[in-house]
Design a protein around this motif. Sequence first.
Motif, PDB file in Angstrom:
ATOM      1  N   THR A 262      22.712 -14.553  78.885  1.00 25.05           N
ATOM      2  CA  THR A 262      23.692 -13.525  78.549  1.00 25.05           C
ATOM      3  C   THR A 262      25.023 -14.169  78.153  1.00 25.05           C
ATOM      4  O   THR A 262      25.294 -15.325  78.496  1.00 25.05           O
ATOM      5  CB  THR A 262      23.933 -12.585  79.744  1.00 25.05           C
ATOM      6  OG1 THR A 262      24.624 -13.304  80.790  1.00 25.05           O
ATOM      7  CG2 THR A 262      22.626 -12.033  80.286  1.00 25.05           C
ATOM      8  N   TRP A 267      21.155 -14.805  83.615  1.00 32.91           N
ATOM      9  CA  TRP A 267      19.933 -14.216  83.084  1.00 32.91           C
ATOM     10  C   TRP A 267      19.654 -12.939  83.868  1.00 32.91           C
ATOM     11  O   TRP A 267      20.001 -12.832  85.054  1.00 32.91           O
ATOM     12  CB  TRP A 267      18.761 -15.187  83.203  1.00 32.91           C
ATOM     13  CG  TRP A 267      18.812 -16.268  82.181  1.00 32.91           C
ATOM     14  CD1 TRP A 267      18.282 -16.242  80.925  1.00 32.91           C
ATOM     15  CD2 TRP A 267      19.436 -17.554  82.319  1.00 32.91           C
ATOM     16  NE1 TRP A 267      18.542 -17.425  80.268  1.00 32.91           N
ATOM     17  CE2 TRP A 267      19.247 -18.256  81.101  1.00 32.91           C
ATOM     18  CE3 TRP A 267      20.150 -18.197  83.342  1.00 32.91           C
ATOM     19  CZ2 TRP A 267      19.730 -19.535  80.886  1.00 32.91           C
ATOM     20  CZ3 TRP A 267      20.639 -19.472  83.143  1.00 32.91           C
ATOM     21  CH2 TRP A 267      20.428 -20.129  81.913  1.00 32.91           C
ATOM     22  N   ASN A 268      19.035 -11.991  83.207  1.00 28.42           N
ATOM     23  CA  ASN A 268      18.864 -10.671  83.796  1.00 28.42           C
ATOM     24  C   ASN A 268      17.597 -10.545  84.630  1.00 28.42           C
ATOM     25  O   ASN A 268      16.666 -11.332  84.497  1.00 28.42           O
ATOM     26  CB  ASN A 268      18.856  -9.600  82.706  1.00 28.42           C
ATOM     27  CG  ASN A 268      20.237  -9.402  82.090  1.00 28.42           C
ATOM     28  OD1 ASN A 268      21.247  -9.798  82.675  1.00 28.42           O
ATOM     29  ND2 ASN A 268      20.278  -8.807  80.912  1.00 28.42           N
ATOM     30  N   GLN A 269      17.579  -9.512  85.454  1.00 26.68           N
ATOM     31  CA  GLN A 269      16.429  -9.192  86.297  1.00 26.68           C
ATOM     32  C   GLN A 269      15.154  -9.090  85.465  1.00 26.68           C
ATOM     33  O   GLN A 269      14.109  -9.601  85.861  1.00 26.68           O
ATOM     34  CB  GLN A 269      16.726  -7.883  87.042  1.00 26.68           C
ATOM     35  CG  GLN A 269      15.538  -7.161  87.647  1.00 26.68           C
ATOM     36  CD  GLN A 269      15.023  -7.801  88.918  1.00 26.68           C
ATOM     37  OE1 GLN A 269      15.369  -8.920  89.252  1.00 26.68           O
ATOM     38  NE2 GLN A 269      14.182  -7.076  89.646  1.00 26.68           N
ATOM     39  N   LYS A 274      18.435  -6.199  77.788  1.00 25.05           N
ATOM     40  CA  LYS A 274      19.885  -6.349  77.841  1.00 25.05           C
ATOM     41  C   LYS A 274      20.559  -5.397  78.828  1.00 25.05           C
ATOM     42  O   LYS A 274      21.663  -5.666  79.303  1.00 25.05           O
ATOM     43  CB  LYS A 274      20.481  -6.156  76.447  1.00 25.05           C
ATOM     44  CG  LYS A 274      20.097  -7.259  75.476  1.00 25.05           C
ATOM     45  CD  LYS A 274      20.760  -7.052  74.121  1.00 25.05           C
ATOM     46  CE  LYS A 274      20.383  -8.186  73.164  1.00 25.05           C
ATOM     47  NZ  LYS A 274      21.008  -7.999  71.828  1.00 25.05           N
ATOM     48  N   TRP A 277      20.229  -5.753  85.091  1.00 19.28           N
ATOM     49  CA  TRP A 277      21.359  -6.364  85.783  1.00 19.28           C
ATOM     50  C   TRP A 277      21.194  -7.876  85.894  1.00 19.28           C
ATOM     51  O   TRP A 277      20.092  -8.403  85.938  1.00 19.28           O
ATOM     52  CB  TRP A 277      21.553  -5.740  87.165  1.00 19.28           C
ATOM     53  CG  TRP A 277      20.317  -5.582  87.996  1.00 19.28           C
ATOM     54  CD1 TRP A 277      19.352  -4.619  87.853  1.00 19.28           C
ATOM     55  CD2 TRP A 277      19.900  -6.384  89.108  1.00 19.28           C
ATOM     56  NE1 TRP A 277      18.362  -4.779  88.816  1.00 19.28           N
ATOM     57  CE2 TRP A 277      18.674  -5.851  89.593  1.00 19.28           C
ATOM     58  CE3 TRP A 277      20.453  -7.496  89.751  1.00 19.28           C
ATOM     59  CZ2 TRP A 277      17.993  -6.385  90.682  1.00 19.28           C
ATOM     60  CZ3 TRP A 277      19.771  -8.040  90.833  1.00 19.28           C
ATOM     61  CH2 TRP A 277      18.566  -7.495  91.289  1.00 19.28           C
ATOM     62  N   ALA A 278      22.326  -8.562  85.918  1.00 19.18           N
ATOM     63  CA  ALA A 278      22.326 -10.019  86.060  1.00 19.18           C
ATOM     64  C   ALA A 278      21.874 -10.379  87.472  1.00 19.18           C
ATOM     65  O   ALA A 278      22.447  -9.884  88.449  1.00 19.18           O
ATOM     66  CB  ALA A 278      23.714 -10.580  85.785  1.00 19.18           C
ATOM     67  N   GLU A 279      20.858 -11.232  87.579  1.00 16.86           N
ATOM     68  CA  GLU A 279      20.247 -11.549  88.879  1.00 16.86           C
ATOM     69  C   GLU A 279      20.458 -13.032  89.189  1.00 16.86           C
ATOM     70  O   GLU A 279      20.242 -13.894  88.334  1.00 16.86           O
ATOM     71  CB  GLU A 279      18.760 -11.192  88.830  1.00 16.86           C
ATOM     72  CG  GLU A 279      18.103 -10.998  90.187  1.00 16.86           C
ATOM     73  CD  GLU A 279      17.700 -12.305  90.851  1.00 16.86           C
ATOM     74  OE1 GLU A 279      17.736 -12.379  92.094  1.00 16.86           O
ATOM     75  OE2 GLU A 279      17.358 -13.251  90.108  1.00 16.86           O
ATOM     76  N   SER A 283      18.491 -16.828  87.874  1.00 11.41           N
ATOM     77  CA  SER A 283      19.464 -17.605  87.098  1.00 11.41           C
ATOM     78  C   SER A 283      19.625 -19.003  87.678  1.00 11.41           C
ATOM     79  O   SER A 283      19.702 -19.994  86.937  1.00 11.41           O
ATOM     80  CB  SER A 283      20.818 -16.887  87.083  1.00 11.41           C
ATOM     81  OG  SER A 283      20.746 -15.664  86.371  1.00 11.41           O
ATOM     82  N   TYR A 342      13.532  -2.710  87.361  1.00 14.31           N
ATOM     83  CA  TYR A 342      14.922  -2.265  87.240  1.00 14.31           C
ATOM     84  C   TYR A 342      15.474  -1.794  88.587  1.00 14.31           C
ATOM     85  O   TYR A 342      16.644  -2.029  88.905  1.00 14.31           O
ATOM     86  CB  TYR A 342      15.019  -1.093  86.252  1.00 14.31           C
ATOM     87  CG  TYR A 342      15.115  -1.465  84.798  1.00 14.31           C
ATOM     88  CD1 TYR A 342      16.336  -1.819  84.227  1.00 14.31           C
ATOM     89  CD2 TYR A 342      13.994  -1.428  83.966  1.00 14.31           C
ATOM     90  CE1 TYR A 342      16.442  -2.127  82.876  1.00 14.31           C
ATOM     91  CE2 TYR A 342      14.083  -1.747  82.623  1.00 14.31           C
ATOM     92  CZ  TYR A 342      15.312  -2.095  82.085  1.00 14.31           C
ATOM     93  OH  TYR A 342      15.413  -2.409  80.744  1.00 14.31           O
TER      94      TYR A 342
END
Length: 367
Positions: A262, A267-269, A274, A277-279, A283, A342
């Motif tokens: 991102t 990096w996202n869940q 897009k 959520w950022a997890e 990451s 999600y």
Amino acid sequence: MYKQVFTFFLLLSFQWLVAQESSLTKFPKGYTPLEVGKLIGYRFINAKHALHAGKWISYPETFYWNGSLKYAALSNDKKLLDSLEQKFQPLFTIESALLPIKNHVDLNMFGSLPLELYQVTRDKKYLELGLPYADTQWEVPENATPEQKAWAEKGYSWETRLWIDDMYMITIVQTQAYKATRDIKYLDRAAREMVMYLDELQRPNGLFYHAPDVPFYWGRGNGWMAAGMTELLRNLPVNNQYRARIMQGYQTMMKSLKEFQTPAGMWNQLIDEKDAWAETSGSAMFTYAMITGVKKKWLDAKEYAPVARKAWMAMVPYIDDKGAVSEVCVGTNKKNDKQYYYDRPRSKGDYHGQAPYLWCVDALLEK
């Protein structure tokens, strides 16, 4: 003349700034691996056990312990090392009932912890405790199911499930057994298993479905694969028959991850969504894999060091002043339902997140 001198120094300043932005050795105060490692590592000393099914030491706790041990060794922190070893001693006596049984991929990986302690202390009691966890991943029990027996007949672990999580759980205990004994069988069987998982689960874009029947790119699940490939590549001999295939899978994944990072550096869940959520745990696993790849020259430093640094700089603010990492996806089973991923709850201080942050610390500290 003055204009030329000014231009020269401006160019030097720009080059210095670019070097700082791509450096994996120089970080501002509060972001150095020693500071972060101490904060998260010492948090574990007085932390409660995180038990699997309320009965046995769980894999997230095992990994947190392992990361703390390695940090203590790399930073020459004898106080932390002694505290971590002392925390383990009740498992030989009054807490022995918490030692995991050896009948599941998430339980057998516990052996990686005493094997790490053996490598640090050379005390054989840790080797004797840890090695059976690695051996029994390939020793088929009498009550194994027909499916489990079928995997074993093909030369794979009877604990095979084709969940991407497995390729860290299996890999870590087998590589630790190799490092403790130097018996190549442990590496070979884990590497052969990894190649099969790559063939079955990696998609053309380099990412992995959670399982054959769950076509979603879950963040931490992909993190387990990234970290598992990294551990194998760190240990596999250059001429090993499986190394080239695993390297191909690893480099293909890193290229994809670079593209899905991102703008903020995380990096996202769900990696390719897009609006997810950022997890933090996934990451951190990706960042660990990239830091190692740059340092081992598996990845081009000019291309990937800035990606890894950006991720690290984005990750650190998720740690509070007590050493607890936030925005960690809780333990997650597979489910063929995108909304399920999600909606997974987010936790703070969850060992799923604490451990991979320490893996990044350790990778940054290693020469």
